[in-house]
Design a protein around this motif. Structure first.
Motif, mmCIF file in Angstrom:
data_model
loop_
_atom_site.group_PDB
_atom_site.id
_atom_site.type_symbol
_atom_site.label_atom_id
_atom_site.label_comp_id
_atom_site.label_asym_id
_atom_site.label_seq_id
_atom_site.Cartn_x
_atom_site.Cartn_y
_atom_site.Cartn_z
ATOM 1 N N ARG A 1 0.821 -1.229 0.000
ATOM 2 C CA ARG A 1 0.000 0.000 0.000
ATOM 3 C C ARG A 1 0.847 1.268 0.000
ATOM 4 O O ARG A 1 0.463 2.271 -0.591
ATOM 5 N N ARG A 2 2.002 1.220 0.655
ATOM 6 C CA ARG A 2 2.867 2.413 0.641
ATOM 7 C C ARG A 2 3.392 2.687 -0.768
ATOM 8 O O ARG A 2 3.667 3.829 -1.127
ATOM 9 N N LEU A 3 3.521 1.640 -1.564
ATOM 10 C CA LEU A 3 3.931 1.828 -2.966
ATOM 11 C C LEU A 3 2.787 2.423 -3.775
ATOM 12 O O LEU A 3 2.993 3.273 -4.648
ATOM 13 N N GLY A 4 1.577 1.961 -3.480
ATOM 14 C CA GLY A 4 0.399 2.494 -4.169
ATOM 15 C C GLY A 4 0.268 3.993 -3.976
ATOM 16 O O GLY A 4 -0.105 4.727 -4.900
ATOM 17 N N VAL A 5 0.598 4.459 -2.782
ATOM 18 C CA VAL A 5 0.550 5.908 -2.511
ATOM 19 C C VAL A 5 1.526 6.639 -3.437
ATOM 20 O O VAL A 5 1.212 7.707 -3.984
ATOM 21 N N LEU A 6 2.699 6.054 -3.631
ATOM 22 C CA LEU A 6 3.693 6.702 -4.505
ATOM 23 C C LEU A 6 3.191 6.761 -5.945
ATOM 24 O O LEU A 6 3.396 7.763 -6.644
ATOM 25 N N VAL A 7 2.512 5.701 -6.381
ATOM 26 C CA VAL A 7 1.953 5.681 -7.738
ATOM 27 C C VAL A 7 0.918 6.801 -7.868
ATOM 28 O O VAL A 7 0.927 7.571 -8.848
ATOM 29 N N GLU A 8 0.047 6.914 -6.871
ATOM 30 C CA GLU A 8 -0.981 7.984 -6.900
ATOM 31 C C GLU A 8 -0.347 9.360 -6.998
ATOM 32 O O GLU A 8 -0.885 10.268 -7.626
ATOM 33 N N ARG A 9 0.833 9.510 -6.387
ATOM 34 C CA ARG A 9 1.503 10.827 -6.398
ATOM 35 C C ARG A 9 2.337 11.045 -7.649
ATOM 36 O O ARG A 9 3.043 12.036 -7.764
ATOM 37 N N GLY A 10 2.332 10.061 -8.561
ATOM 38 C CA GLY A 10 2.981 10.291 -9.849
ATOM 39 C C GLY A 10 4.311 9.601 -10.068
ATOM 40 O O GLY A 10 4.928 9.770 -11.120
ATOM 41 N N ALA A 11 4.785 8.821 -9.082
ATOM 42 C CA ALA A 11 6.045 8.099 -9.293
ATOM 43 C C ALA A 11 5.791 6.861 -10.161
ATOM 44 O O ALA A 11 4.700 6.288 -10.134
ATOM 45 N N ARG A 12 6.787 6.483 -10.939
ATOM 46 C CA ARG A 12 6.703 5.198 -11.644
ATOM 47 C C ARG A 12 7.307 4.128 -10.732
ATOM 48 O O ARG A 12 8.501 4.176 -10.397
ATOM 49 N N VAL A 13 6.465 3.165 -10.359
ATOM 50 C CA VAL A 13 6.867 2.155 -9.379
ATOM 51 C C VAL A 13 6.697 0.772 -9.980
ATOM 52 O O VAL A 13 5.626 0.426 -10.485
ATOM 53 N N THR A 14 7.774 -0.013 -9.914
ATOM 54 C CA THR A 14 7.722 -1.420 -10.308
ATOM 55 C C THR A 14 8.177 -2.226 -9.108
ATOM 56 O O THR A 14 9.096 -1.803 -8.395
#
Ligand SMILES: Cc1ncc(COP(=O)(O)O)c(C=O)c1O
Length: 336
Positions: free
Chosen positions: A88-101
């Motif tokens: 879920r902490r990664l999902g927050v980063l995605v919502e804020r515009g980071a590209r996360v894999t």
């Protein structure tokens, strides 16, 4: 400030050596072909230097590293090259515009990625290191499962960590060829553009990946120093002699195993010249002084055996050019 005026223990980065290491690596792995591993240095200031040198994508090992990198504006293409069961902490980063894999190697980690709001994954394949990674013949099945959960499968990763420190170069090369054959086979079953792997010790031996995950090459340590790699020791720890026992033939400095990662062995004392390490204890380093006149208050300099845990013990780097301190970089990606 002069380096000898710093309070000790002090974690020292030699900027010229660091920049030479960055340049040497970039000549072979330029731009996005290098995905530097943040775990080795845990500093957004150092990461920014890499981004300025053209490396915009990074590997991380912890959620904290991912968050810190994104918060520093370095979230262009972040790979958590590690498994998590709560994304879920990664999902927050995605919502804020980071590209996360994120790396996945099981149904559970795939479900965690999808449930946590991550959109992109790499299938992590075990290529011989007894750590994370699915068996190579399971990679295609997991990729299908991930696509079934709506995830974009960018490709595979496989870290040959059991080989990176082998002193025999021919054995290292042979091992890499075998490991990467299994990663290539897994990639054929998985698809996607990315084949991610490799480390400092295999930087010039791993030829089948699309991106290299090296991190230690930046600062180096004595474990890697034995391999004859073209990367210089940019990291050292400065200490002060706090006690001298002339009759016993030894002196004691204020750097011990609480400021040095020792899992790869003892540090090497490089100053004073000729000093020989006896042992490290919690806050102390005892070394022989038979051939060197050492006084209380003298400075010592040691090269650590293992860069990653050494860095994680410290709050900041003191950045030097020669003997002058030119900057201070927080080690701001520590903890979890
Ligand atoms: C997943 C992964 N990739 C790559 C590396 C390579 O790091 P280094 O350059 O320190 O060999 C590591 C180091 O532990 C790692 O865990």
């Amino acid at each position: 400030m002069h380096v000898d005026d710093l309070p000790t223990p002090a974690l020292i980065v030699d900027l010229d050596v660091l920049d030479a290491n960055i340049a040497t690596m970039a000549r072979r792995w330029s731009g996005a072909r290098l995905r530097p591993h943040v775990k080795a240095f845990k500093s957004t200031a150092l990461a920014r230097r890499l981004a300025d040198a053209g490396h915009q994508g990074f590997c991380c090992a912890t959620l904290r590293e991912m968050e810190g990198m994104a918060a520093a504006g370095l979230g262009h293409d972040l790979l958590l090259a590690n498994e998590v069961l709560d994304a879920r902490r990664l999902g927050v980063l995605v919502e804020r515009g980071a590209r996360v894999t994120v790396a996945v190697d099981s149904v559970e980690t795939i479900d965690a990625a999808a449930d946590g709001g991550v959109r992109e994954v790499l299938v992590d394949v075990n290529v011989g290191l007894p750590r994370c990674g699915c068996p190579p013949d399971q990679a295609g099945i997991l990729a299908e499962r991930a696509r079934g959960r709506g995830l974009e499968v960018r490709g595979v990763m496989g870290y040959e960590g059991h080989l990176v420190g082998l002193e025999d170069r021919a054995a290292r090369e042979q091992g890499v060829a075998e490991s990467m054959a299994s990663l290539t086979a897994a990639h054929q079953a998985v698809g996607g553009d990315v084949v991610s792997g490799g480390g400092t010790g295999t930087w010039d031996l791993n030829r089948s990946i699309t991106e290299l995950q090296a991190g230690s090459y930046l600062l180096m340590d004595t474990a890697y120093g034995h391999l004859g790699l073209p990367f210089g020791p940019a990291l050292s720890l400065a200490g002060t002699v706090i006690s001298v026992n002339q009759s016993g033939g030894y002196a004691v400095a204020d750097v011990g195993l609480k400021s040095l990662g020792m899992d790869h062995g003892d540090p090497t004392v490089v100053e004073p010249a000729g000093a020989k390490l006896w042992f490290c204890s919690d806050e102390h380093l005892t070394f022989s002084v038979r051939d060197a006149a050492v006084r209380v208050g003298d400075r010592v300099r040691v090269h650590p055996g293992h860069v990653d845990p050494t860095v994680a013990y410290h709050e900041r780097y003191q950045v030097v050019r020669g003997r002058q301190v030119v900057d201070t970089w927080p080690v701001d990606l520590r903890n979890w």
